[in-house]
Design a protein around this motif. Structure first.
Motif, PDB file in Angstrom:
ATOM      1  N   ILE A   1     -56.042  49.842   0.969  1.00  0.00           N
ATOM      2  CA  ILE A   1     -57.020  49.030   0.772  1.00  0.00           C
ATOM      3  C   ILE A   1     -56.892  47.814   1.803  1.00  0.00           C
ATOM      4  O   ILE A   1     -55.750  47.363   2.071  1.00  0.00           O
ATOM      5  N   ALA A   2     -58.017  47.220   2.196  1.00  0.00           N
ATOM      6  CA  ALA A   2     -58.054  46.060   3.147  1.00  0.00           C
ATOM      7  C   ALA A   2     -59.245  45.219   2.918  1.00  0.00           C
ATOM      8  O   ALA A   2     -60.393  45.620   2.094  1.00  0.00           O
ATOM      9  N   VAL A   3     -59.139  44.151   3.402  1.00  0.00           N
ATOM     10  CA  VAL A   3     -60.676  43.147   3.313  1.00  0.00           C
ATOM     11  C   VAL A   3     -61.301  43.588   4.607  1.00  0.00           C
ATOM     12  O   VAL A   3     -60.875  43.739   5.584  1.00  0.00           O
ATOM     13  N   ASN A   4     -62.647  43.671   4.281  1.00  0.00           N
ATOM     14  CA  ASN A   4     -63.386  44.096   5.343  1.00  0.00           C
ATOM     15  C   ASN A   4     -63.214  42.985   6.490  1.00  0.00           C
ATOM     16  O   ASN A   4     -63.384  41.838   6.289  1.00  0.00           O
ATOM     17  N   SER A   5     -63.221  43.588   7.776  1.00  0.00           N
ATOM     18  CA  SER A   5     -62.667  42.756   8.832  1.00  0.00           C
ATOM     19  C   SER A   5     -63.910  41.745   9.261  1.00  0.00           C
ATOM     20  O   SER A   5     -63.636  40.772   9.664  1.00  0.00           O
ATOM     21  N   ALA A   6     -65.289  42.271   8.785  1.00  0.00           N
ATOM     22  CA  ALA A   6     -66.356  41.529   8.949  1.00  0.00           C
ATOM     23  C   ALA A   6     -66.084  40.067   8.287  1.00  0.00           C
ATOM     24  O   ALA A   6     -66.798  39.104   8.600  1.00  0.00           O
ATOM     25  N   VAL A   7     -65.565  40.239   7.011  1.00  0.00           N
ATOM     26  CA  VAL A   7     -65.542  39.027   6.310  1.00  0.00           C
ATOM     27  C   VAL A   7     -64.404  38.219   6.529  1.00  0.00           C
ATOM     28  O   VAL A   7     -64.330  36.773   6.675  1.00  0.00           O
ATOM     29  N   THR A   8     -63.338  38.743   7.219  1.00  0.00           N
ATOM     30  CA  THR A   8     -62.236  38.003   7.393  1.00  0.00           C
ATOM     31  C   THR A   8     -62.550  37.204   8.809  1.00  0.00           C
ATOM     32  O   THR A   8     -62.059  36.204   9.005  1.00  0.00           O
ATOM     33  N   ASP A   9     -63.537  37.725   9.473  1.00  0.00           N
ATOM     34  CA  ASP A   9     -63.753  37.199  10.626  1.00  0.00           C
ATOM     35  C   ASP A   9     -64.831  36.216  10.601  1.00  0.00           C
ATOM     36  O   ASP A   9     -64.791  35.131  11.114  1.00  0.00           O
ATOM     37  N   ASP A  10     -65.633  36.431   9.562  1.00  0.00           N
ATOM     38  CA  ASP A  10     -66.695  35.328   9.106  1.00  0.00           C
ATOM     39  C   ASP A  10     -66.475  34.924   7.492  1.00  0.00           C
ATOM     40  O   ASP A  10     -67.521  35.780   6.764  1.00  0.00           O
ATOM     41  N   PRO A  11     -65.930  34.196   7.196  1.00  0.00           N
ATOM     42  CA  PRO A  11     -65.679  34.153   5.601  1.00  0.00           C
ATOM     43  C   PRO A  11     -66.992  33.515   5.143  1.00  0.00           C
ATOM     44  O   PRO A  11     -67.257  33.777   3.844  1.00  0.00           O
ATOM     45  N   ALA A  12     -67.821  33.006   5.634  1.00  0.00           N
ATOM     46  CA  ALA A  12     -69.190  32.583   5.038  1.00  0.00           C
ATOM     47  C   ALA A  12     -69.998  33.821   4.656  1.00  0.00           C
ATOM     48  O   ALA A  12     -70.834  33.621   3.548  1.00  0.00           O
ATOM     49  N   LEU A  13     -69.519  35.016   4.898  1.00  0.00           N
ATOM     50  CA  LEU A  13     -70.240  36.137   4.341  1.00  0.00           C
ATOM     51  C   LEU A  13     -70.246  36.210   2.769  1.00  0.00           C
ATOM     52  O   LEU A  13     -70.857  37.046   2.067  1.00  0.00           O
ATOM     53  N   LEU A  14     -69.145  35.416   2.092  1.00  0.00           N
ATOM     54  CA  LEU A  14     -68.855  35.743   0.889  1.00  0.00           C
ATOM     55  C   LEU A  14     -69.858  35.013   0.048  1.00  0.00           C
ATOM     56  O   LEU A  14     -70.021  35.268  -1.238  1.00  0.00           O
ATOM     57  N   THR A  15     -70.869  34.262   0.740  1.00  0.00           N
ATOM     58  CA  THR A  15     -71.731  33.674  -0.049  1.00  0.00           C
ATOM     59  C   THR A  15     -73.126  33.860   0.613  1.00  0.00           C
ATOM     60  O   THR A  15     -74.082  33.711  -0.054  1.00  0.00           O
ATOM     61  N   ALA A  16     -73.129  34.233   1.809  1.00  0.00           N
ATOM     62  CA  ALA A  16     -74.414  34.353   2.602  1.00  0.00           C
ATOM     63  C   ALA A  16     -74.958  36.143   2.278  1.00  0.00           C
ATOM     64  O   ALA A  16     -74.957  36.719   3.091  1.00  0.00           O
ATOM     65  N   TYR A  17     -75.453  36.098   1.166  1.00  0.00           N
ATOM     66  CA  TYR A  17     -76.119  37.524   0.546  1.00  0.00           C
ATOM     67  C   TYR A  17     -77.200  37.733   1.090  1.00  0.00           C
ATOM     68  O   TYR A  17     -77.675  39.169   1.445  1.00  0.00           O
ATOM     69  N   SER A  18     -77.760  36.745   1.714  1.00  0.00           N
ATOM     70  CA  SER A  18     -79.364  36.999   2.545  1.00  0.00           C
ATOM     71  C   SER A  18     -79.464  35.999   3.637  1.00  0.00           C
ATOM     72  O   SER A  18     -78.941  34.864   3.615  1.00  0.00           O
ATOM     73  N   SER A  19     -80.181  36.412   4.676  1.00  0.00           N
ATOM     74  CA  SER A  19     -80.256  35.647   5.632  1.00  0.00           C
ATOM     75  C   SER A  19     -81.230  34.617   5.320  1.00  0.00           C
ATOM     76  O   SER A  19     -81.194  33.490   6.262  1.00  0.00           O
ATOM     77  N   THR A  20     -81.876  34.630   4.257  1.00  0.00           N
ATOM     78  CA  THR A  20     -82.725  33.493   3.898  1.00  0.00           C
ATOM     79  C   THR A  20     -82.220  32.658   2.868  1.00  0.00           C
ATOM     80  O   THR A  20     -83.001  31.559   2.490  1.00  0.00           O
ATOM     81  N   ALA A  21     -81.094  33.004   2.370  1.00  0.00           N
ATOM     82  CA  ALA A  21     -80.289  31.958   1.253  1.00  0.00           C
ATOM     83  C   ALA A  21     -79.875  30.739   2.007  1.00  0.00           C
ATOM     84  O   ALA A  21     -79.357  30.925   3.062  1.00  0.00           O
TER      85      ALA A  21
END
Length: 607
Positions: free
Chosen positions: A471-491
């Motif tokens: 198990i690991a944390v998705n590398s895209a999320v570790t590179d960009d922690p903002a993805l934890l909240t950016a569920y939509s490009s319009t949000a």
């Protein structure tokens, strides 16, 4: 009595007392020698009126010896388990400990709470990702530690088999010498050595020793498998595994087993698997096998179940079914291997559940019920995308005696009752998210090796097996922690929708598979991820504490038996010194008689 008869009698007494003196000296000299049994002389009157030694007898309590061997096997079994479980418990740490798994889950939950309060804060985003990384690393370390202990147990099995073979060879050689010897003293010394070899064997496995006469014995396991008989020792063999992994498991079916077993082979060619069907009841080898094949795999299953639920709590969406006439329509849009459809129905006044699992590998079918968290559901594996999926589902439902029909719909399958006594009450689908945004709030935060999506796939094997080590944390999320909240490009950056979802995912009750050992076999375990983490840590701490208590108790039993055995069969130096004085007095008396006879003969010759 004539002078010659008196001389002969005194001479025999002298020889006997000298033998006694030698024996006393040997007893005292070996008072501290491990395994040495005190010896005594048995004498009788000779035909000429003197005395002769008839036997050198070992002062041994056979009942205590049998009891001590039995308890020694139990003690070795208990101490081995206690040692490994102590190491295992350290991998899980203690409940609420700074580095324990449950504390790390709690820290992740707190980080998500902060994120929900300040979703646009780069600090809270980064902290949440860091807590996720620490938790994943802790699971990796614990999983690697568990497999390391399994490897140690496998290596110890190989070493133990070598020691057992050496003991059996020694027993064979000593027994042949004992049978061939005509000297009581030599036989007694050899029997001491053989007992030591048997004791060494008894610590490794449960044994039953039977005296067959003429100095020989028969040794078998308590299950009846012969280890030594009629001058021939059996041979044990074990094939060690160079790299024990979560996927490797022992099975009584040799064609399915991927770990070595202990094989007993007689000189006749007969062979038996000592690990199958309870061939070994106790001893160190039994403990090592249980640890490698049962206890430690259960610990691995606990870690894997925690890891799997972390991945699926954040990375999947439960889609409620749409009501249709007489039933429910369930969506399979975007379903990954391992995703499920769950249908609830009432039959005979009892509510029941069918779980359909998306399986694209036909070699994995049919599925066993343990692949889901519900111990009472009917589990059916089917390829959701197959052109014959509806027919396959119907066939499986009919085979299970369930009066429900399946029909393919535009986005999934509709399930309706085919019998008036059955009511389809509803259902839902579990769909795994594969992208990080613009597909709902779920996200693959925790992933498999190489950022592979974790969906609980059963294709080619259970993806859950060993997942805690990958198990690991998705590398895209570790590179960009903002993805934890950016569920939509319009949000908006301040939108807490996804952060709220992450918070709820950890605080919502979930079902956990029964092979993790928590809950009842018929009821399973239900609770939050944090509660499950806390309970597996407590479970291991309790198991370790119990094993330690059992080991200490058994050690006390063995110690008491050893003291009793030593008092009966060991050398009592005080008694030996008393015997020495008695023998010296007798020796002097016999010597005095010989001197007197000599003087009388000299007087007669001079007369």
């Amino acid at each position: 009595m004539g002078l010659s008869a008196s001389l002969s009698t005194a001479l025999s007494g002298l020889r006997t007392t000298q033998a006694g003196l030698d024996l006393v000296a040997n007893n005292v000299a070996n008072a501290s020698t491990p395994g040495y049994v005190a010896k005594s002389l048995t004498t009788e009157q000779s035909a000429t009126g003197g005395v002769k030694v008839t036997e050198v007898k070992r002062q041994i309590d056979l009942y205590l010896q049998r009891q001590l061997r039995s308890e020694s096997a139990t003690s070795a079994n208990a101490s081995t388990k206690a040692d490994y479980l102590d190491q295992l418990q350290s991998l899980f740490s203690t409940v609420d400990g700074d580095t324990s798994i449950d504390s790390l889950v709690s820290s992740l939950s707190s980080a998500f709470d902060a994120l929900a309060t300040s979703p646009d804060s780069t600090t809270t985003q980064g902290s949440a990702v860091q807590e996720a990384v620490l938790l994943a690393q802790a699971l990796n370390d614990a999983s690697n530690g568990v497999q390391g202990l399994r490897q140690n147990a496998d290596d110890a099995l190989a070493s133990g088999v070598d020691v057992a073979n050496e003991a059996l060879t020694s027993i064979q050689d000593l027994s042949r010498k004992i049978v061939a010897s005509n000297d009581d003293g030599t036989r007694a010394a050899l029997q001491d050595q053989r007992d030591q070899a048997i004791n060494e064997l008894a610590a490794l496995m449960d044994v039953k020793v039977t005296d067959t006469g003429s100095g020989d014995v028969r040794i078998a396991t308590t299950s009846g498998l012969t280890l030594y008989d009629a001058g021939e020792a059996s041979r044990l063999s074990f094939e060690p595994t160079s790299n024990v992994t979560p996927q490797k498991a022992y099975s009584d079916d040799a064609s399915e087993s991927t770990l070595g077993t202990i094989t007993l082979t007689r000189s006749s060619g007969y062979s038996a698997d000592l690990l199958a069907d309870g061939g070994l009841k106790s001893g160190e080898l039994r403990a090592l096998a249980e640890l490698r094949d049962e206890t430690l795999p259960e610990a691995q299953a606990q870690l894997d179940e925690l890891a799997a639920n972390l991945a699926q709590a954040f990375g999947s969406t439960t889609v409620a079914g749409a009501a249709v006439t007489g039933g429910v329509d369930l969506s399979t849009a975007g379903a990954q291997p391992g995703d499920t459809m769950t249908v609830s129905y009432t039959s005979g006044g009892k509510t029941r559940t069918v779980t359909l699992v998306n399986v694209t590998d036909p070699a994995r079918l049919p599925l066993h019920g343990g692949v889901t968290a519900d111990p009472d559901d009917t589990v059916i594996g089917v390829d959701f995308a197959s052109a014959t999926a509806a027919d396959d589902i119907d066939a499986a439902l009919a085979a299970a005696g369930i009066d429900i029909d399946a029909a393919e719909t535009a986005g999934g399958f509709a399930f309706t009752a085919s019998d008036a006594s059955v009511t389809v009450a509803g259902g839902s689908s579990k769909i795994t998210a594969t992208v990080l945004s613009d597909d709902g709030v779920a996200l693959p935060l925790f992933v498999d090796a190489g950022d592979a999506i974790y969906s609980g796939s059963l294709d080619g094997g259970d993806q859950r097996t060993g997942f805690a080590g990958r198990i690991a944390v998705n590398s895209a999320v570790t590179d960009d922690p903002a993805l934890l909240t950016a569920y939509s490009s319009t949000a908006a950056a301040s939108d807490s929708t996804r952060a709220d979802f992450l918070v709820d995912a950890l605080k919502t009750d979930r079902g956990f598979r029964t092979d993790a050992g928590l809950g009842g076999a018929s009821s399973g375990y239900s609770g939050t991820i944090g509660e499950f983490a806390q309970d597996i840590v407590a479970y291991q701490a309790s198991a370790s504490a119990t094993a330690t208590r059992v080991s200490e108790s058994q050690s006390a039993v063995v110690s008491a038996l050893q003291d009793r055995y030593a008092s009966k069969s060991g050398v009592d130096v005080d008694s030996e010194l008393t015997n020495l004085i008695t023998l010296q007095t007798a020796y002097s008396a016999n010597a005095r008689v010989m001197t007197a006879v000599k003087e009388m003969i000299d007087m007669l010759l001079q007369a």
